[in-house]
Design an enzyme around this catalytic site. Structure first.
Site, PDB file in Angstrom:
ATOM      1  CE1 TYR A 382      -2.801   3.202   1.645  1.00  0.00           C
ATOM      2  CE2 TYR A 382      -1.481   2.948   3.516  1.00  0.00           C
ATOM      3  CZ  TYR A 382      -2.261   3.959   2.485  1.00  0.00           C
ATOM      4  OH  TYR A 382      -2.335   4.421   3.893  1.00  0.00           O
ATOM      5  N   GLY A 385       2.878   1.645  -3.547  1.00  0.00           N
ATOM      6  CA  GLY A 385       2.004   1.665  -4.297  1.00  0.00           C
ATOM      7  C   GLY A 385       1.422   3.270  -4.230  1.00  0.00           C
ATOM      8  CB  CYS A 386       0.483   5.370  -1.484  1.00  0.00           C
ATOM      9  SG  CYS A 386      -1.210   5.247  -1.103  1.00  0.00           S
ATOM     10  CB  VAL A 387       6.031   6.116  -3.079  1.00  0.00           C
ATOM     11  CG1 VAL A 387       6.668   6.510  -3.539  1.00  0.00           C
ATOM     12  CG2 VAL A 387       5.616   6.017  -2.072  1.00  0.00           C
ATOM     13  CG  PHE A 390       0.640  10.812  -3.971  1.00  0.00           C
ATOM     14  CD1 PHE A 390      -0.258  11.980  -3.901  1.00  0.00           C
ATOM     15  CD2 PHE A 390       0.238  10.196  -2.850  1.00  0.00           C
ATOM     16  CE1 PHE A 390      -1.541  11.538  -2.587  1.00  0.00           C
ATOM     17  CE2 PHE A 390      -0.841  10.055  -1.808  1.00  0.00           C
ATOM     18  CZ  PHE A 390      -1.661  11.159  -1.831  1.00  0.00           C
TER      19      PHE A 390
END
Length: 423
Positions: A382, A385-387, A390
């Protein structure tokens, strides 16, 4: 046919990712820095049941697929492979995999990992975003373990986007700078009353009390967050000014606050509830009071909602919804707020997530002991993946400042500056 041969059929020759399978076969660049390891046929069962991201997530969380090498590099390489090459697993590929594995084993259904939230587990609690169901969704994500969160978030215990004052600033500096930015936008001054909705572990509440001598109240649906925050408030000697309660902001009876901060709550509200959310916060402010709304957003207003049965909703944020900044600003305005400022901080969130990912890797063994390997894997996937999300502008982070006008007077300075004072 070996599994590696099927991998090459799907992704094509010259893959930058090396594959090593349980049958001893390999494929891809032998000099690659990252290797995708398929440890057992169960990984293929998951892919057969749910081709794409959900099947891969189930296989990784349960340990049937693994990554050797830097996880961030691997995830970026796989994302590039999908985007640039249009990689997908078609029906013909699944037939070939089934023939290799054996049809009986291939169609054998494997239950999802226990970390996955099934829709049926939430539906019996009521409609989406009912109070009882919201409480359970928050419990799933935020009551994992305070000790685990300390390993990931660091000493600030702040689970929202930091604001980095310069390249190379530490995570703790970025979080302090973020709270300072919010304080300046709200115009905090001694003697004011602040309400922080969705307050987490009380970071904003304590910052306002300690730095500005503001009477600050935070509310959260997480029992563990509230208990941790109250203990820290007592340790810092802020009990006369700061308080965190375990409750729903909708049940808070009082009003007349000078300002409200909402830092990372809107993502949990839900599209249908957003107008009521802004109206409720508007009602709790005195005339001239300010609201700072800080939340993750979609890059455009016309994008379809995030799939409720997708990976993020199943594993990380049950019932979470992301909305476009323009849509949110309109609903904020419709509730009676005069919009005075908004900005996008998505690059700062990528940096924040990188620091969280580094903390998790540094504390990996302790994290696994605390919450189990499956949950730790969910968080690794998570966060990293969020890096990418954004950095690639798939998601953004907006702060919006609104004022409840006192007649025609917004009680704002002619030229407001939100930069920190010199020195």
């Amino acid at each position: 046919m070996r599994l590696a041969d099927m991998f090459e059929r799907v992704v094509g020759p010259g893959s930058p990712i090396r594959l090593r399978a349980y049958d001893g076969s390999t494929a891809g660049d032998p000099d690659s820095d990252v290797t995708l390891v398929v440890r057992s046929p169960v990984a293929l069962n998951y892919l057969a049941q749910s081709p794409g991201g959900l099947g891969l997530t189930r296989a990784y969380v349960s340990g049937h697929i693994d990554i050797e090498g830097d996880f961030s590099t691997a995830l970026r390489a796989m994302a590039d492979l999908v985007v640039k090459s249009g990689v997908s697993v078609g029906t013909g590929d699944l037939v070939r995999i089934a023939a290799n594995l054996g049809w009986v084993k291939f169609v054998n259904r494997v239950p999802p990992p226990p970390q996955e939230v099934r829709r049926s587990k939430l539906s019996y609690l009521g409609l989406r975003h009912s109070r009882r169901r919201d409480a359970q969704a928050i419990h799933h994500h935020y009551d994992v373990s305070n000790a685990f969160y300390e390993m990931v978030l660091g000493s600030s215990m702040t689970y929202t986007c930091g604001v980095y004052p310069y390249q190379g600033a530490t995570l703790e500096q970025a979080q302090f700078h973020k709270y300072g930015l919010v304080s300046r936008k709200l115009g905090l001054a001694e003697g004011m009353r602040l309400l922080d909705v969705g307050c987490g572990w009380g970071g904003m509440v304590m910052h306002a009390a300690r730095e500005h001598r503001v009477k600050a109240l935070g509310v959260t649906l997480s029992k563990e967050q509230a208990e941790w925050a109250q203990k820290r408030i007592a340790q810092e000697g802020l009990g006369d000014l700061a308080e965190v309660r375990h409750m729903d902001y909708r049940e808070l009876p009082d009003a007349g606050y000078d300002c409200i901060s909402s830092i990372g709550l809107t993502e949990h509200i839900g599209r249908r509830q957003v107008p009521g959310y802004f109206a409720a916060l508007h009602a709790k402010l005195r005339p001239g009071g300010r609201l700072l709304n800080h939340c993750i957003t979609r890059p455009r207003n016309d994008l379809p909602p995030i799939q409720p049965n997708g990976v993020i909703n199943r594993y990380v944020f049950p019932d979470g919804e992301l909305l476009g900044p323009g849509w949110l600003q309109t609903r904020m305005n419709d509730a009676g707020f005069e919009i005075r400022h908004q900005e996008n901080l998505r690059e700062h969130y990528a940096l924040t997530l990188r620091d969280w990912a580094a903390n998790l890797e540094r504390n990996w063994d302790a994290a696994v002991r605390e919450v189990g390997e499956g949950t730790a894997r969910v968080w690794r996937l998570y966060i990293v993946g969020c890096v990418l999300g954004f950095e690639l502008n798939a998601v953004q982070l907006h702060q919006m400042l609104g004022v409840k006008p006192d007649g025609a007077d917004a009680r704002m300075p002619l030229r407001p500056s939100f930069e920190p004072p010199a020195g």
